[in-house]
Design a protein around this motif. Structure first.
Motif, PDB file in Angstrom:
ATOM      1  N   ALA A   1      25.797 -84.982 100.451  1.00  0.00           N
ATOM      2  CA  ALA A   1      26.231 -84.253  99.257  1.00  0.00           C
ATOM      3  C   ALA A   1      27.822 -84.687  99.468  1.00  0.00           C
ATOM      4  O   ALA A   1      28.626 -84.703  98.289  1.00  0.00           O
ATOM      5  CB  ALA A   1      25.870 -82.833  99.180  1.00  0.00           C
ATOM      6  N   GLU A   2      28.400 -84.335 100.756  1.00  0.00           N
ATOM      7  CA  GLU A   2      29.898 -84.755 100.792  1.00  0.00           C
ATOM      8  C   GLU A   2      30.212 -86.257 100.499  1.00  0.00           C
ATOM      9  O   GLU A   2      31.304 -86.584  99.743  1.00  0.00           O
ATOM     10  CB  GLU A   2      30.304 -84.515 102.383  1.00  0.00           C
ATOM     11  CG  GLU A   2      30.369 -83.026 102.538  1.00  0.00           C
ATOM     12  CD  GLU A   2      31.479 -82.316 101.936  1.00  0.00           C
ATOM     13  OE1 GLU A   2      32.334 -82.836 101.404  1.00  0.00           O
ATOM     14  OE2 GLU A   2      31.266 -80.888 101.736  1.00  0.00           O
TER      15      GLU A   2
ATOM     16  N   GLU B   1      30.549 -86.853  96.783  1.00  0.00           N
ATOM     17  CA  GLU B   1      31.740 -86.380  96.377  1.00  0.00           C
ATOM     18  C   GLU B   1      33.005 -87.356  96.687  1.00  0.00           C
ATOM     19  O   GLU B   1      33.671 -87.764  95.880  1.00  0.00           O
ATOM     20  CB  GLU B   1      32.136 -85.085  96.800  1.00  0.00           C
ATOM     21  CG  GLU B   1      31.295 -83.873  96.116  1.00  0.00           C
ATOM     22  CD  GLU B   1      31.894 -84.003  94.793  1.00  0.00           C
ATOM     23  OE1 GLU B   1      33.099 -84.018  94.396  1.00  0.00           O
ATOM     24  OE2 GLU B   1      30.845 -84.255  93.734  1.00  0.00           O
ATOM     25  N   TYR B   2      32.799 -87.820  97.955  1.00  0.00           N
ATOM     26  CA  TYR B   2      33.995 -88.861  98.371  1.00  0.00           C
ATOM     27  C   TYR B   2      33.892 -90.145  97.835  1.00  0.00           C
ATOM     28  O   TYR B   2      35.059 -90.648  97.425  1.00  0.00           O
ATOM     29  CB  TYR B   2      33.741 -88.845 100.046  1.00  0.00           C
ATOM     30  CG  TYR B   2      34.674 -89.801 100.498  1.00  0.00           C
ATOM     31  CD1 TYR B   2      35.855 -89.673 100.866  1.00  0.00           C
ATOM     32  CD2 TYR B   2      34.181 -91.430 100.977  1.00  0.00           C
ATOM     33  CE1 TYR B   2      36.900 -90.553 101.398  1.00  0.00           C
ATOM     34  CE2 TYR B   2      35.182 -92.124 101.448  1.00  0.00           C
ATOM     35  CZ  TYR B   2      36.407 -91.996 101.594  1.00  0.00           C
ATOM     36  OH  TYR B   2      37.393 -92.939 102.008  1.00  0.00           O
ATOM     37  N   LEU B   3      32.620 -90.753  97.415  1.00  0.00           N
ATOM     38  CA  LEU B   3      32.625 -92.046  96.702  1.00  0.00           C
ATOM     39  C   LEU B   3      33.001 -91.827  95.386  1.00  0.00           C
ATOM     40  O   LEU B   3      33.684 -92.707  94.881  1.00  0.00           O
ATOM     41  CB  LEU B   3      30.984 -92.353  97.004  1.00  0.00           C
ATOM     42  CG  LEU B   3      30.487 -92.846  98.181  1.00  0.00           C
ATOM     43  CD1 LEU B   3      29.336 -93.236  98.218  1.00  0.00           C
ATOM     44  CD2 LEU B   3      31.527 -93.952  98.765  1.00  0.00           C
TER      45      LEU B   3
ATOM     46  N   ALA C   1      29.848 -84.415 112.524  1.00  0.00           N
ATOM     47  CA  ALA C   1      31.274 -84.336 112.716  1.00  0.00           C
ATOM     48  C   ALA C   1      31.814 -85.068 111.405  1.00  0.00           C
ATOM     49  O   ALA C   1      32.770 -84.540 111.014  1.00  0.00           O
ATOM     50  CB  ALA C   1      31.579 -85.291 113.837  1.00  0.00           C
ATOM     51  N   LEU C   2      31.192 -85.992 110.873  1.00  0.00           N
ATOM     52  CA  LEU C   2      31.745 -86.547 109.450  1.00  0.00           C
ATOM     53  C   LEU C   2      31.769 -85.575 108.228  1.00  0.00           C
ATOM     54  O   LEU C   2      32.753 -85.570 107.530  1.00  0.00           O
ATOM     55  CB  LEU C   2      30.980 -88.066 109.232  1.00  0.00           C
ATOM     56  CG  LEU C   2      31.483 -88.906 107.896  1.00  0.00           C
ATOM     57  CD1 LEU C   2      32.917 -89.295 108.241  1.00  0.00           C
ATOM     58  CD2 LEU C   2      30.644 -89.922 107.692  1.00  0.00           C
ATOM     59  N   ARG C   3      30.519 -84.999 108.414  1.00  0.00           N
ATOM     60  CA  ARG C   3      30.432 -83.954 107.185  1.00  0.00           C
ATOM     61  C   ARG C   3      31.742 -82.820 107.454  1.00  0.00           C
ATOM     62  O   ARG C   3      32.132 -82.669 106.492  1.00  0.00           O
ATOM     63  CB  ARG C   3      29.017 -83.254 107.383  1.00  0.00           C
ATOM     64  CG  ARG C   3      28.911 -82.465 106.119  1.00  0.00           C
ATOM     65  CD  ARG C   3      27.747 -81.687 106.341  1.00  0.00           C
ATOM     66  NE  ARG C   3      28.046 -80.345 107.435  1.00  0.00           N
ATOM     67  CZ  ARG C   3      28.996 -79.329 107.309  1.00  0.00           C
ATOM     68  NH1 ARG C   3      29.314 -79.121 106.161  1.00  0.00           N
ATOM     69  NH2 ARG C   3      29.075 -78.622 108.364  1.00  0.00           N
ATOM     70  N   VAL C   4      31.816 -82.421 108.618  1.00  0.00           N
ATOM     71  CA  VAL C   4      32.996 -81.607 108.652  1.00  0.00           C
ATOM     72  C   VAL C   4      34.443 -82.305 108.241  1.00  0.00           C
ATOM     73  O   VAL C   4      35.100 -81.552 107.669  1.00  0.00           O
ATOM     74  CB  VAL C   4      33.003 -81.075 110.152  1.00  0.00           C
ATOM     75  CG1 VAL C   4      34.263 -80.229 110.346  1.00  0.00           C
ATOM     76  CG2 VAL C   4      31.709 -80.312 110.632  1.00  0.00           C
ATOM     77  N   LEU C   5      34.550 -83.480 108.510  1.00  0.00           N
ATOM     78  CA  LEU C   5      35.852 -84.084 108.344  1.00  0.00           C
ATOM     79  C   LEU C   5      35.868 -84.156 106.816  1.00  0.00           C
ATOM     80  O   LEU C   5      37.024 -84.200 106.215  1.00  0.00           O
ATOM     81  CB  LEU C   5      35.826 -85.444 108.971  1.00  0.00           C
ATOM     82  CG  LEU C   5      36.242 -85.542 110.477  1.00  0.00           C
ATOM     83  CD1 LEU C   5      36.047 -86.954 111.077  1.00  0.00           C
ATOM     84  CD2 LEU C   5      37.417 -85.017 110.920  1.00  0.00           C
ATOM     85  N   LEU C   6      34.899 -84.795 106.163  1.00  0.00           N
ATOM     86  CA  LEU C   6      34.803 -84.683 104.778  1.00  0.00           C
ATOM     87  C   LEU C   6      35.169 -83.251 103.885  1.00  0.00           C
ATOM     88  O   LEU C   6      35.874 -83.097 103.278  1.00  0.00           O
ATOM     89  CB  LEU C   6      33.323 -85.103 104.224  1.00  0.00           C
ATOM     90  CG  LEU C   6      33.406 -86.702 104.218  1.00  0.00           C
ATOM     91  CD1 LEU C   6      32.027 -87.331 104.292  1.00  0.00           C
ATOM     92  CD2 LEU C   6      34.424 -87.371 103.290  1.00  0.00           C
ATOM     93  N   ALA C   7      34.273 -82.305 104.565  1.00  0.00           N
ATOM     94  CA  ALA C   7      34.349 -80.894 103.786  1.00  0.00           C
ATOM     95  C   ALA C   7      35.677 -80.263 103.945  1.00  0.00           C
ATOM     96  O   ALA C   7      36.123 -79.456 103.075  1.00  0.00           O
ATOM     97  CB  ALA C   7      33.117 -80.179 104.540  1.00  0.00           C
TER      98      ALA C   7
END
Ligand SMILES: Cc1ncc(COP(=O)(O)O)c(C=O)c1O
Length: 493
Positions: free
Chosen positions: A151-152, A155-157, A344-350
């Motif tokens: 989901a993150e 949004e990022y893309l 960890a990547l999800r947290v960085l994105l969120a």
């Protein structure tokens, strides 16, 4: 023990070429196995009764083609990739060397492919890993990857690359190369023909060849892939439209349209490797190709350039049946991206930390690019409007010499020949500005390259002719910066 019978005959063509052909054949059919040590130049020259230069040049050719590698201070060996990519089952072309010897202490590594990670260790980075480590583990993993991360990523893309793709069409991979390998394994039958840019990313060739696909080199010029030359019988073409690897062209919109029209007409897939699409310096980046036609383009992304390749997480975005096929395939082989890294990547994105990091790194790379282009001033630079590397075009023959002389003086760069399986149209060096520890090291390394390149150019009798031809030919005719794009001003330090 090296006991291969080699024979060179005077009057039967250049001795160097005879030696290259025989060694190549022996490596291809396994008489010389992966990891085997080749005799020293001096020993082989003596046993064949030829000059040492003949053997040195033959070894250099095989090195550039990826057949052999030098291990620091301990000789020359057949690379591992040779046996992998040349199993008789895979009717595949020669795969290039993909492994590199690690840089010894004290060397300045300007080879492309590495992100600058010196400023990664921030409170945000540590927080993301701490939170990931304490998140509850869910053993029932989705083969497409963690739902929260997808989901993150959706949004990022959308915001960073103009890729509009719902989370259920995103598959979290272990990187761009892994995404390509998964796509090939899920939807392509061994024996089919697939295209890879030439020059291009050796690991893309290697994973496709390892699947038993026939890899067809596809021509590239200063604008990127030459779409008009694509044969109609390809099942897939692998391309880097945002920043051609390694020549650096940005694929213009008309070619993008022609590429998706070609894919529609022939039924081929386009694998778009957007490995460094976030880094464009002077103008706004073109959105990813995927947006033009999500039905035929499989989008491949990675953390390798925006963070570090050590995370081992990437993503692909594809039309629903392809995403489902990839998910089924990876479930069948139990392949998945590391869960902690996904979290960890999800947290960085969120928390917006990844976007902040990318913005910081865009500034860092713009400054590094300015240092590199200043230190290389006067040379013929190509492909430096984006990404983390540039190309220095040099007359044929000079590039390998400069690479070797620079390495002897502790500065590692790549020769363009390394990215080719066919006769190169352009020769030169590829210089990355991610791996250097700081701007001073980058400046020192690039200044040495400039000095050696200038000396090689002056020594080389072909250089004058090449310079004159380059002055006559419009830039766009050769691979490199498009003729109509002026050299950008360097951003201030
Ligand atoms: C063209 C290209 N694609 C992709 C990658 C990164 O691939 P991965 O995400 O598989 O590490 C690199 C790294 O050097 C690259 O040069």
């Amino acid at each position: 023990m090296f006991d291969l019978p080699l024979v060179v005959e005077r009057g039967a063509g250049p001795l160097r070429d005879q030696l290259v052909r025989q060694l190549r054949a022996a490596m291809r059919d396994g008489r010389l196995a992966a990891g085997e040590r080749l005799p020293s130049g001096r020993a082989l020259a003596a046993s064949l009764g030829v000059s040492r230069t003949v053997v040195t040049e033959a070894y250099e050719q095989l090195y550039a083609e990826g057949w052999i590698e030098g291990r620091h201070g301990s000789g020359t060996y057949v690379t591992d990739i040779v046996s992998e990519a040349h199993r008789p089952r895979a009717a595949a072309p020669e795969a290039p060397r993909v492994e590199r010897e690690p840089a010894a202490a004290g060397t300045i590594d300007l080879r492309p492919g590495t992100a600058f990670t010196g400023s990664l260790d921030t409170p945000a980075w540590r927080r993301a890993w701490r939170l990931a480590a304490s998140a509850p583990l869910d053993e029932r993993t989705d083969p497409r990857g963690q739902a929260g991360l997808r989901a993150e990523l959706a949004e990022y893309l959308r915001r960073s690359r103009g890729v509009v793709c719902p989370p259920d069409r995103i598959v979290v991979t272990r990187g761009a190369t892994s995404g390509l390998a998964l796509t090939a394994a899920a939807v392509l039958r061994p024996g089919l023909r697939v295209g890879v840019e030439e020059p291009g990313f050796g690991k893309a060739r290697a994973v496709l060849a390892a699947r038993g696909l026939e890899v067809v080199p596809c021509r590239v010029d200063g604008h990127g892939l030459v779409v008009a030359d694509l044969p109609d019988d390809l099942a897939l073409v692998y391309t880097t439209p945002s920043h051609q690897y390694p020549l650096g062209g940005v694929l213009p919109v008309p070619r993008r349209q022609a590429l998706v029209a070609w894919a529609r007409r022939t039924g081929a897939l386009v694998a778009e490797d957007d490995y460094d699409g976030e880094f464009r310096f002077d103008v706004a980046p073109l959105p990813a190709l995927h947006g033009l036609d999500p039905d035929v383009v499989v989008y491949l992304g990675t953390t390798a350039k925006i963070l570090t390749s050590r995370i081992g997480v990437g993503w692909l975005a594809a039309r629903p049946d392809l995403a489902a096929a990839v998910a089924r395939y990876r479930e069948s082989v139990n392949d998945r991206a590391p869960d902690l890294a996904q979290e960890a990547l999800r947290v960085l994105l969120a928390r917006g930390d990844l976007d902040r990091h990318v913005r910081r790194m865009r500034g860092e790379y713009a400054r590094r690019r300015a240092v590199a282009t200043d230190a290389l001033a006067g040379l013929d630079l190509r492909g430096d409007t984006a990404g983390l590397h540039l190309v220095v075009a040099l007359p044929a023959g000079a590039a390998e010499r400069v690479r070797r002389e620079a390495a002897e003086r502790g500065v590692l760069v790549d020769a363009l020949g390394r990215y080719q399986t066919t006769e190169p149209e352009l020769s030169g060096l590829v210089i990355g500005y991610g791996a250097a520890p700081d701007a001073d090291a980058l400046r020192t390394g690039c200044s040495l390259v400039r000095e050696l390149a200038a000396a090689a150019r002056d020594r080389d009798p072909r250089a004058g002719a090449a310079r004159a031809a380059a002055a006559r030919a419009p830039r766009a005719a050769a691979a490199g910066r498009p003729a109509d794009s002026p050299r950008p001003a360097s951003p201030a330090r």
